[in-house]
Write an enzyme that holds these catalytic residues in place. Structure first.
Site, PDB file in Angstrom:
ATOM      1  N   LYS A  11     -41.003 -23.551  41.017  1.00 48.55           N
ATOM      2  CA  LYS A  11     -41.291 -25.361  42.110  1.00 48.55           C
ATOM      3  C   LYS A  11     -42.181 -25.982  40.583  1.00 48.55           C
ATOM      4  O   LYS A  11     -42.732 -25.883  40.160  1.00 48.55           O
ATOM      5  CB  LYS A  11     -42.118 -25.105  43.004  1.00 48.55           C
ATOM      6  N   PHE A  59     -43.821 -31.756  57.900  1.00 53.64           N
ATOM      7  CA  PHE A  59     -43.724 -31.715  56.581  1.00 53.64           C
ATOM      8  C   PHE A  59     -42.904 -31.864  55.520  1.00 53.64           C
ATOM      9  O   PHE A  59     -43.260 -31.804  54.504  1.00 53.64           O
ATOM     10  CB  PHE A  59     -44.547 -30.407  56.213  1.00 53.64           C
ATOM     11  N   ARG A  87     -39.084 -11.695  48.030  1.00 52.95           N
ATOM     12  CA  ARG A  87     -40.434 -11.999  49.039  1.00 52.95           C
ATOM     13  C   ARG A  87     -41.716 -11.626  48.568  1.00 52.95           C
ATOM     14  O   ARG A  87     -42.557 -12.008  48.893  1.00 52.95           O
ATOM     15  CB  ARG A  87     -39.580 -12.076  50.812  1.00 52.95           C
ATOM     16  N   THR A  93     -46.503 -17.666  51.975  1.00 53.27           N
ATOM     17  CA  THR A  93     -46.458 -18.497  52.088  1.00 53.27           C
ATOM     18  C   THR A  93     -47.863 -19.462  51.373  1.00 53.27           C
ATOM     19  O   THR A  93     -47.965 -19.785  50.493  1.00 53.27           O
ATOM     20  CB  THR A  93     -46.153 -19.465  52.688  1.00 53.27           C
ATOM     21  N   ARG A 104     -48.050 -16.500  43.832  1.00 51.56           N
ATOM     22  CA  ARG A 104     -48.851 -17.595  44.873  1.00 51.56           C
ATOM     23  C   ARG A 104     -49.781 -17.189  45.145  1.00 51.56           C
ATOM     24  O   ARG A 104     -50.624 -18.162  44.246  1.00 51.56           O
ATOM     25  CB  ARG A 104     -48.279 -17.602  46.180  1.00 51.56           C
ATOM     26  N   ASN A 114     -47.559 -24.780  46.230  1.00 59.06           N
ATOM     27  CA  ASN A 114     -47.129 -22.787  46.562  1.00 59.06           C
ATOM     28  C   ASN A 114     -46.061 -22.134  45.127  1.00 59.06           C
ATOM     29  O   ASN A 114     -46.252 -20.937  45.699  1.00 59.06           O
ATOM     30  CB  ASN A 114     -47.612 -22.843  48.111  1.00 59.06           C
ATOM     31  N   HIS A 117     -40.021 -21.086  45.691  1.00 56.22           N
ATOM     32  CA  HIS A 117     -39.092 -20.942  46.801  1.00 56.22           C
ATOM     33  C   HIS A 117     -38.398 -19.200  46.028  1.00 56.22           C
ATOM     34  O   HIS A 117     -37.719 -19.297  45.550  1.00 56.22           O
ATOM     35  CB  HIS A 117     -38.597 -21.646  46.861  1.00 56.22           C
TER      36      HIS A 117
END
Length: 141
Positions: A11, A59, A87, A93, A104, A114, A117
Site C-alpha cells: 500500500k 471506512f 496472511r 490488520t 504490519r 497497514n 493487502h
C-alpha cells in the site's frame, strides 16, 4: 498441500517508506515466488471497484482515499498454501495487534495505513488477480 496463487498489494504508506524490497525478501524467504508485479497509481474508480465489497462499510471512503494517495505495488505470489502463508507474513490488520516480525508489525502505521493487502481465500484471489492482471498474463517460474 496445494500450489496456490494470491494477490498482494504493498500500500501507499509502505511504498513511501521505500520498503518494497524488504517486503519482497520476506515473500521469497517464506517460499513464495513473485510471478507478476507492477507499480500503479490507482484512480478513485479503480480503488472503488477493487474494494466494492466494502462499499457499505463506514471506512470505505477513507480506504479509497488512502489507496489513491500514492503509488502501490501489486504482485501475484505463488507457492504452497500461498494465501495462508502471505496472511501469516502480513500479520493482524491492526499493526498494534500484529505479531512481532510480521510485515504490519514492522512497517505499518495504523489500522488504516497497514502496509499490505492480501487475498483471503482462493475465490477472492482469483477475482483480485483477474482485476489487476486481466487475461492472466501471469507466468509460473
Amino acid at each position: 498441500m496445494a500450489i496456490e496463487r494470491t494477490l498482494s498489494i504493498i500500500k501507499p504508506d509502505a511504498v513511501a517508506k521505500n520498503v518494497i524490497g524488504k517486503i519482497y525478501q520476506r515473500f521469497e524467504d517464506a517460499g513464495l515466488k513473485i510471478i507478476a508485479s507492477k507499480m500503479v497509481h490507482l484512480s478513485e474508480r479503480e480503488a472503488g471497484q477493487f474494494y466494492a465489497v466494502h462499499k457499505e462499510r463506514p471506512f470505505f471512503k477513507d480506504l479509497v482515499s488512502f489507496m489513491i494517495s500514492g503509488p502501490v505495488m501489486i504482485q501475484v505470489l505463488e507457492g504452497e498454501s500461498a494465501i495462508a502463508t502471505n496472511r501469516d507474513l502480513m500479520g493482524a490488520t491492526d499493526p498494534k495487534k500484529a505479531d512481532a516480525g510480521t510485515i504490519r508489525a514492522d512497517f505499518a502505521e495504523s489500522i488504516d495505513a497497514n502496509a499490505v493487502h492480501g487475498s483471503d481465500a482462493p475465490e477472492t484471489a482469483a477475482v483480485e488477480i483477474a482485476f489487476f492482471f486481466p487475461g492472466m498474463n501471469v507466468y509460473t517460474r
